[in-house]
Design a protein around this motif. Sequence first.
Motif, PDB file in Angstrom:
ATOM      1  N   ASN A   1       3.213  -7.721  13.220  1.00 56.15           N
ATOM      2  CA  ASN A   1       2.501  -6.668  12.506  1.00 56.15           C
ATOM      3  C   ASN A   1       2.857  -5.291  13.061  1.00 56.15           C
ATOM      4  N   GLU A   2       2.950  -5.179  14.375  1.00 53.04           N
ATOM      5  CA  GLU A   2       3.279  -3.894  14.985  1.00 53.04           C
ATOM      6  C   GLU A   2       4.708  -3.456  14.684  1.00 53.04           C
ATOM      7  N   ASN A   3       5.576  -4.379  14.397  1.00 56.02           N
ATOM      8  CA  ASN A   3       6.986  -4.055  14.189  1.00 56.02           C
ATOM      9  C   ASN A   3       7.458  -4.210  12.749  1.00 56.02           C
ATOM     10  N   LYS A   4       6.542  -4.376  11.798  1.00 52.60           N
ATOM     11  CA  LYS A   4       6.959  -4.674  10.431  1.00 52.60           C
ATOM     12  C   LYS A   4       7.728  -3.542   9.752  1.00 52.60           C
ATOM     13  N   TYR A   5       7.575  -2.319  10.246  1.00 54.61           N
ATOM     14  CA  TYR A   5       8.270  -1.200   9.619  1.00 54.61           C
ATOM     15  C   TYR A   5       9.597  -0.868  10.290  1.00 54.61           C
ATOM     16  N   ASN A   6       9.940  -1.583  11.347  1.00 54.84           N
ATOM     17  CA  ASN A   6      11.182  -1.292  12.071  1.00 54.84           C
ATOM     18  C   ASN A   6      12.424  -1.437  11.197  1.00 54.84           C
ATOM     19  N   LYS A   7      12.389  -2.341  10.213  1.00 52.22           N
ATOM     20  CA  LYS A   7      13.557  -2.511   9.340  1.00 52.22           C
ATOM     21  C   LYS A   7      13.837  -1.242   8.556  1.00 52.22           C
ATOM     22  N   ILE A   8      12.789  -0.481   8.267  1.00 55.37           N
ATOM     23  CA  ILE A   8      12.993   0.797   7.585  1.00 55.37           C
ATOM     24  C   ILE A   8      13.398   1.865   8.597  1.00 55.37           C
ATOM     25  N   LEU A   9      12.611   2.003   9.638  1.00 58.16           N
ATOM     26  CA  LEU A   9      12.831   3.093  10.585  1.00 58.16           C
ATOM     27  C   LEU A   9      14.163   2.991  11.320  1.00 58.16           C
TER      28      LEU A   9
ATOM     29  N   TYR B   1       9.423   4.873   4.634  1.00 57.18           N
ATOM     30  CA  TYR B   1       8.346   4.588   5.588  1.00 57.18           C
ATOM     31  C   TYR B   1       7.029   5.181   5.093  1.00 57.18           C
ATOM     32  N   ASN B   2       7.070   6.436   4.660  1.00 52.15           N
ATOM     33  CA  ASN B   2       5.867   7.086   4.141  1.00 52.15           C
ATOM     34  C   ASN B   2       5.317   6.358   2.916  1.00 52.15           C
ATOM     35  N   LYS B   3       6.198   5.966   2.001  1.00 51.29           N
ATOM     36  CA  LYS B   3       5.741   5.292   0.777  1.00 51.29           C
ATOM     37  C   LYS B   3       5.105   3.931   1.088  1.00 51.29           C
ATOM     38  N   VAL B   4       5.623   3.226   2.082  1.00 52.30           N
ATOM     39  CA  VAL B   4       5.025   1.944   2.482  1.00 52.30           C
ATOM     40  C   VAL B   4       3.627   2.188   3.056  1.00 52.30           C
ATOM     41  N   LEU B   5       3.483   3.226   3.864  1.00 55.85           N
ATOM     42  CA  LEU B   5       2.170   3.547   4.433  1.00 55.85           C
ATOM     43  C   LEU B   5       1.177   3.939   3.349  1.00 55.85           C
ATOM     44  N   VAL B   6       1.624   4.678   2.342  1.00 55.63           N
ATOM     45  CA  VAL B   6       0.750   5.064   1.225  1.00 55.63           C
ATOM     46  C   VAL B   6       0.229   3.807   0.523  1.00 55.63           C
ATOM     47  N   GLY B   7       1.113   2.852   0.259  1.00 57.28           N
ATOM     48  CA  GLY B   7       0.686   1.600  -0.379  1.00 57.28           C
ATOM     49  C   GLY B   7      -0.307   0.846   0.479  1.00 57.28           C
TER      50      GLY B   7
ATOM     51  N   GLY C   1      -4.628  -0.404   0.152  1.00 54.38           N
ATOM     52  CA  GLY C   1      -4.985  -1.816   0.205  1.00 54.38           C
ATOM     53  C   GLY C   1      -3.979  -2.727  -0.464  1.00 54.38           C
ATOM     54  N   ILE C   2      -2.759  -2.245  -0.624  1.00 52.56           N
ATOM     55  CA  ILE C   2      -1.706  -3.008  -1.291  1.00 52.56           C
ATOM     56  C   ILE C   2      -0.785  -3.594  -0.227  1.00 52.56           C
ATOM     57  N   GLU C   3      -0.477  -4.861  -0.383  1.00 54.50           N
ATOM     58  CA  GLU C   3       0.514  -5.483   0.495  1.00 54.50           C
ATOM     59  C   GLU C   3       1.896  -5.104  -0.041  1.00 54.50           C
ATOM     60  N   VAL C   4       2.635  -4.342   0.737  1.00 56.79           N
ATOM     61  CA  VAL C   4       3.946  -3.868   0.315  1.00 56.79           C
ATOM     62  C   VAL C   4       5.009  -4.722   1.012  1.00 56.79           C
ATOM     63  N   LEU C   5       5.722  -5.487   0.212  1.00 53.32           N
ATOM     64  CA  LEU C   5       6.801  -6.340   0.701  1.00 53.32           C
ATOM     65  C   LEU C   5       8.108  -5.617   0.407  1.00 53.32           C
ATOM     66  N   PHE C   6       9.058  -5.696   1.310  1.00 51.24           N
ATOM     67  CA  PHE C   6      10.287  -4.956   1.068  1.00 51.24           C
ATOM     68  C   PHE C   6      11.491  -5.597   1.737  1.00 51.24           C
ATOM     69  N   LYS C   7      12.640  -5.220   1.185  1.00 56.66           N
ATOM     70  CA  LYS C   7      13.931  -5.590   1.763  1.00 56.66           C
ATOM     71  C   LYS C   7      14.794  -4.340   1.659  1.00 56.66           C
ATOM     72  N   VAL C   8      15.256  -3.864   2.798  1.00 57.03           N
ATOM     73  CA  VAL C   8      16.032  -2.630   2.814  1.00 57.03           C
ATOM     74  C   VAL C   8      17.314  -2.858   3.616  1.00 57.03           C
ATOM     75  N   ILE C   9      18.453  -2.622   2.958  1.00 56.32           N
ATOM     76  CA  ILE C   9      19.757  -2.732   3.617  1.00 56.32           C
ATOM     77  C   ILE C   9      20.573  -1.516   3.191  1.00 56.32           C
TER      78      ILE C   9
ATOM     79  N   ALA D   1       3.972   1.426  -9.643  1.00 58.06           N
ATOM     80  CA  ALA D   1       3.587   0.070  -9.218  1.00 58.06           C
ATOM     81  C   ALA D   1       2.268   0.102  -8.458  1.00 58.06           C
ATOM     82  N   TYR D   2       2.098   1.077  -7.574  1.00 57.21           N
ATOM     83  CA  TYR D   2       0.848   1.195  -6.826  1.00 57.21           C
ATOM     84  C   TYR D   2      -0.325   1.438  -7.768  1.00 57.21           C
ATOM     85  N   GLU D   3      -0.131   2.340  -8.713  1.00 58.14           N
ATOM     86  CA  GLU D   3      -1.219   2.657  -9.638  1.00 58.14           C
ATOM     87  C   GLU D   3      -1.601   1.438 -10.478  1.00 58.14           C
ATOM     88  N   GLU D   4      -0.615   0.739 -10.996  1.00 61.01           N
ATOM     89  CA  GLU D   4      -0.886  -0.473 -11.781  1.00 61.01           C
ATOM     90  C   GLU D   4      -1.594  -1.514 -10.923  1.00 61.01           C
TER      91      GLU D   4
END
Length: 186
Positions: free
Chosen positions: A22-30, A43-49, A53-61, A86-89
């Motif tokens: 959990n502490e390192n889940k954003y490292n793939k972005i950063l 990173y900012n957009k994931v934090l906004v989601g 209260g939205i679970e934001v799943l991602f794959k970034v390469i 997507a967040y609004e919906e």
Amino acid sequence: ASIHTYEDLIKKQNEYCKHIENENKYNKILFGVKDPVLAGFLYNKVLVGAEKGIEVLFKVIVYSTKIDCISIFDLNEIIGILLDNAYEETTFRSDDNKKVYFDVEENPNELMIGVGNLCEYKTREQIIEMFQSDNTTKGSNRGLGLAKIKDYQENYGFDIMVENKQINNQNWIYFKIVILKETAII
């Protein structure tokens, strides 16, 4: 708290692993996205989601230190529009299944952006209407985002695909944009 059994040890190890994960889940972005402007934006957009209260799943390469097939500002706006929609919906969902998935993947020939969220099935006609200016279910002065992406498509010549996907017996709407590197117009 001392550990007395093997089962207690396994339970504590699993708790610790989840904590570290959990502490390192954003490292793939950063650390995985070499373009610092894109990394910070994603990173900012994931934090906004997550704040919504939205679970934001991602794959970034993304290997490039500078994306040159599209203006980084236009790229961020496109990703931002898709994620904001997507967040609004997703926030309108009455159940607790609030998930959004996105991916940004680069290979030598193209840059691909995808965003999906749980949604009722959309017909081809409904999907076409989504890209028309002022088409919205959210009130006045809305509905400009996907029309703006359509304008970017005309400027850059990229492909936009929208499809309904069945995942675990639930419908997801998935937007995919593919920008070919050698044919991009800047």
